[in-house]
Design a protein around this motif. Structure first.
Motif, PDB file in Angstrom:
ATOM      1  N   LEU A  12     -43.528 -42.904  -2.802  1.00 53.79           N
ATOM      2  CA  LEU A  12     -43.407 -42.957  -4.253  1.00 53.79           C
ATOM      3  C   LEU A  12     -43.467 -41.552  -4.843  1.00 53.79           C
ATOM      4  O   LEU A  12     -42.694 -41.208  -5.747  1.00 53.79           O
ATOM      5  CB  LEU A  12     -44.525 -43.828  -4.833  1.00 53.79           C
ATOM      6  N   GLY A  13     -44.370 -40.728  -4.332  1.00 51.94           N
ATOM      7  CA  GLY A  13     -44.470 -39.365  -4.812  1.00 51.94           C
ATOM      8  C   GLY A  13     -43.199 -38.576  -4.571  1.00 51.94           C
ATOM      9  O   GLY A  13     -42.777 -37.776  -5.418  1.00 51.94           O
ATOM     10  N   ARG A  14     -42.571 -38.803  -3.435  1.00 51.59           N
ATOM     11  CA  ARG A  14     -41.326 -38.092  -3.135  1.00 51.59           C
ATOM     12  C   ARG A  14     -40.209 -38.531  -4.083  1.00 51.59           C
ATOM     13  O   ARG A  14     -39.475 -37.699  -4.622  1.00 51.59           O
ATOM     14  CB  ARG A  14     -40.899 -38.356  -1.690  1.00 51.59           C
ATOM     15  N   LEU A  16     -40.469 -40.033  -7.123  1.00 51.00           N
ATOM     16  CA  LEU A  16     -40.753 -39.663  -8.511  1.00 51.00           C
ATOM     17  C   LEU A  16     -40.769 -38.155  -8.702  1.00 51.00           C
ATOM     18  O   LEU A  16     -40.432 -37.650  -9.775  1.00 51.00           O
ATOM     19  CB  LEU A  16     -42.095 -40.259  -8.937  1.00 51.00           C
ATOM     20  N   GLY A  17     -41.141 -37.440  -7.654  1.00 54.11           N
ATOM     21  CA  GLY A  17     -41.254 -35.996  -7.740  1.00 54.11           C
ATOM     22  C   GLY A  17     -39.936 -35.269  -7.841  1.00 54.11           C
ATOM     23  O   GLY A  17     -39.910 -34.056  -8.076  1.00 54.11           O
ATOM     24  N   ARG A  18     -38.822 -35.984  -7.699  1.00 58.05           N
ATOM     25  CA  ARG A  18     -37.519 -35.349  -7.896  1.00 58.05           C
ATOM     26  C   ARG A  18     -37.327 -34.923  -9.351  1.00 58.05           C
ATOM     27  O   ARG A  18     -36.555 -34.015  -9.644  1.00 58.05           O
ATOM     28  CB  ARG A  18     -36.400 -36.305  -7.475  1.00 58.05           C
ATOM     29  N   ASP A  19     -38.030 -35.596 -10.269  1.00 53.56           N
ATOM     30  CA  ASP A  19     -37.979 -35.239 -11.692  1.00 53.56           C
ATOM     31  C   ASP A  19     -39.380 -35.432 -12.273  1.00 53.56           C
ATOM     32  O   ASP A  19     -39.658 -36.411 -12.964  1.00 53.56           O
ATOM     33  CB  ASP A  19     -36.959 -36.112 -12.429  1.00 53.56           C
ATOM     34  N   PRO A  20     -40.279 -34.488 -12.004  1.00 54.24           N
ATOM     35  CA  PRO A  20     -41.683 -34.688 -12.389  1.00 54.24           C
ATOM     36  C   PRO A  20     -41.916 -34.757 -13.888  1.00 54.24           C
ATOM     37  O   PRO A  20     -42.867 -35.414 -14.326  1.00 54.24           O
ATOM     38  CB  PRO A  20     -42.389 -33.478 -11.773  1.00 54.24           C
ATOM     39  N   ALA A  21     -41.081 -34.113 -14.693  1.00 57.71           N
ATOM     40  CA  ALA A  21     -41.272 -34.193 -16.137  1.00 57.71           C
ATOM     41  C   ALA A  21     -40.919 -35.591 -16.647  1.00 57.71           C
ATOM     42  O   ALA A  21     -41.633 -36.158 -17.483  1.00 57.71           O
ATOM     43  CB  ALA A  21     -40.434 -33.136 -16.838  1.00 57.71           C
ATOM     44  N   LEU A  22     -39.826 -36.162 -16.162  1.00 59.34           N
ATOM     45  CA  LEU A  22     -39.445 -37.516 -16.562  1.00 59.34           C
ATOM     46  C   LEU A  22     -40.463 -38.541 -16.087  1.00 59.34           C
ATOM     47  O   LEU A  22     -40.783 -39.499 -16.798  1.00 59.34           O
ATOM     48  CB  LEU A  22     -38.066 -37.858 -15.988  1.00 59.34           C
ATOM     49  N   LEU A  30     -50.337 -42.293  -9.538  1.00 57.29           N
ATOM     50  CA  LEU A  30     -50.557 -42.334  -8.085  1.00 57.29           C
ATOM     51  C   LEU A  30     -51.942 -41.821  -7.717  1.00 57.29           C
ATOM     52  O   LEU A  30     -52.410 -42.039  -6.593  1.00 57.29           O
ATOM     53  CB  LEU A  30     -49.505 -41.478  -7.376  1.00 57.29           C
ATOM     54  N   ASP A  31     -52.590 -41.131  -8.639  1.00 55.68           N
ATOM     55  CA  ASP A  31     -53.913 -40.560  -8.394  1.00 55.68           C
ATOM     56  C   ASP A  31     -54.941 -41.667  -8.177  1.00 55.68           C
ATOM     57  O   ASP A  31     -54.831 -42.765  -8.735  1.00 55.68           O
ATOM     58  CB  ASP A  31     -54.303 -39.703  -9.599  1.00 55.68           C
ATOM     59  N   ASP A  32     -55.967 -41.390  -7.377  1.00 58.89           N
ATOM     60  CA  ASP A  32     -57.019 -42.375  -7.106  1.00 58.89           C
ATOM     61  C   ASP A  32     -57.635 -42.935  -8.387  1.00 58.89           C
ATOM     62  O   ASP A  32     -58.075 -44.089  -8.426  1.00 58.89           O
ATOM     63  CB  ASP A  32     -58.130 -41.752  -6.258  1.00 58.89           C
ATOM     64  N   VAL A  47     -37.726 -46.730  -9.012  1.00 57.70           N
ATOM     65  CA  VAL A  47     -39.106 -47.215  -8.998  1.00 57.70           C
ATOM     66  C   VAL A  47     -39.476 -47.741 -10.380  1.00 57.70           C
ATOM     67  O   VAL A  47     -39.108 -47.151 -11.407  1.00 57.70           O
ATOM     68  CB  VAL A  47     -40.071 -46.076  -8.611  1.00 57.70           C
ATOM     69  N   ALA A  48     -40.204 -48.837 -10.417  1.00 55.60           N
ATOM     70  CA  ALA A  48     -40.800 -49.353 -11.644  1.00 55.60           C
ATOM     71  C   ALA A  48     -42.299 -49.527 -11.416  1.00 55.60           C
ATOM     72  O   ALA A  48     -42.727 -49.921 -10.325  1.00 55.60           O
ATOM     73  CB  ALA A  48     -40.163 -50.673 -12.057  1.00 55.60           C
ATOM     74  N   LEU A  49     -43.072 -49.237 -12.438  1.00 52.72           N
ATOM     75  CA  LEU A  49     -44.530 -49.326 -12.375  1.00 52.72           C
ATOM     76  C   LEU A  49     -45.025 -50.328 -13.403  1.00 52.72           C
ATOM     77  O   LEU A  49     -44.615 -50.282 -14.569  1.00 52.72           O
ATOM     78  CB  LEU A  49     -45.150 -47.954 -12.665  1.00 52.72           C
ATOM     79  N   LEU A  50     -45.912 -51.221 -12.985  1.00 52.37           N
ATOM     80  CA  LEU A  50     -46.640 -52.085 -13.911  1.00 52.37           C
ATOM     81  C   LEU A  50     -48.086 -51.604 -13.919  1.00 52.37           C
ATOM     82  O   LEU A  50     -48.791 -51.709 -12.909  1.00 52.37           O
ATOM     83  CB  LEU A  50     -46.553 -53.549 -13.485  1.00 52.37           C
TER      84      LEU A  50
END
Length: 260
Positions: A12-14, A16-22, A30-32, A47-50
């Motif tokens: 997921l980090g990889r 989403l990290g392609r456009d970290p500002a968006l 993703l942080d604990d 990716v979608a997040l709930l």
């Protein structure tokens, strides 16, 4: 490619990290500190997040123009299993995908912005002291007077990334974060306000500048969301060196009896 629940934070980090500002909010989640309150879904590279630490939960789904067709397909598959009521933050053109399952109430157009010109930030002197849990009663009173109806999670005070200015013995201006992750090197500003009687004195700019300087120690991407009709806030953030990343819409979704 079918919809799948995703539990691999590295993947997921990889993506989403392609456009970290968006994707700053999603990367931060993703942080604990936030992860236990999240459910993630993926179709291909979208990716979608709930996020369900709030009531009702909030769905986040963003993509650039090239990725919106695949993200639309993800939302089409996801719609039948979403809660009956939720908020949604969506890239342009995605809300109609959910309209077959939900009544969609438009909460207005918003902008995502990111701090890109630190020379402008450096030109605005910062002022403010760190706030913590002991300051919660005073902070709650300030929000009731200056920012009623705002979304504020008191847990965020534990990050140490809330800054306030006091005048005449009371808290009159504050800037904080909705998301903060030194692991993923992102933050999203939020809960920024000044007491009405103290506006027009530069305190909003000073406290945001102070917070951004504090964040610079362990964050690469400082972002924020703002309504397009909030002219005063847009003027402030432009002055501090924030620029447009993307537009998006906020919505309240209430389930229909079935797909229409």
């Amino acid at each position: 490619m079918p919809l799948r629940a995703e539990h691999d934070r590295v993947l997921l980090g990889r993506l989403l990290g392609r456009d970290p500002a968006l994707h700053a909010y999603q990367l931060g989640d993703l942080d604990d500190f936030f992860w236990p309150y999240t459910s993630w879904f993926r179709r291909g590279e979208q990716v979608a997040l709930l996020y369900h630490a709030v009531a009702p939960p909030t769905l986040l789904a963003f993509a650039d123009a090239a990725g919106r067709e695949e993200l639309s397909a993800l939302l089409t598959d996801l719609a039948p299993v979403l809660p009956a009521r939720l908020h949604a933050h969506l890239s342009p053109g995605l809300a109609p995908v959910l309209a077959g399952w939900f009544h969609v109430a438009d909460g207005g157009a918003h902008r995502k912005m990111a701090l890109t010109d630190r020379t402008r930030l450096a030109a605005v002197p910062g002022e403010g002291e760190p706030l913590g849990a002991a300051d919660l009663p005073e902070l709650t009173r300030l929000y009731a007077a200056a920012y009623p109806g705002n979304w504020f999670d008191p847990r965020m005070l534990d990050t140490g990334r809330y800054v306030g200015v006091r005048r005449d013995g009371r808290l009159v201006a504050v800037a904080g974060v909705h998301v903060y992750s030194p692991v993923w090197r992102v933050a999203a500003l939020g809960n920024v306000t000044t007491c009405p009687g103290y506006r027009g004195r530069g305190l909003g700019a000073a406290v945001v500048s102070a917070l951004c300087r504090r964040l610079a120690a362990d964050v690469d991407h400082v972002t924020l969301n703002v309504k397009v009709d909030n002219v005063a806030a847009l003027r402030l953030y432009d002055r501090l060196g924030f620029t447009l990343v993307a537009g998006y819409g906020e919505y309240t979704l209430t389930a229909c009896a079935g797909p229409r």
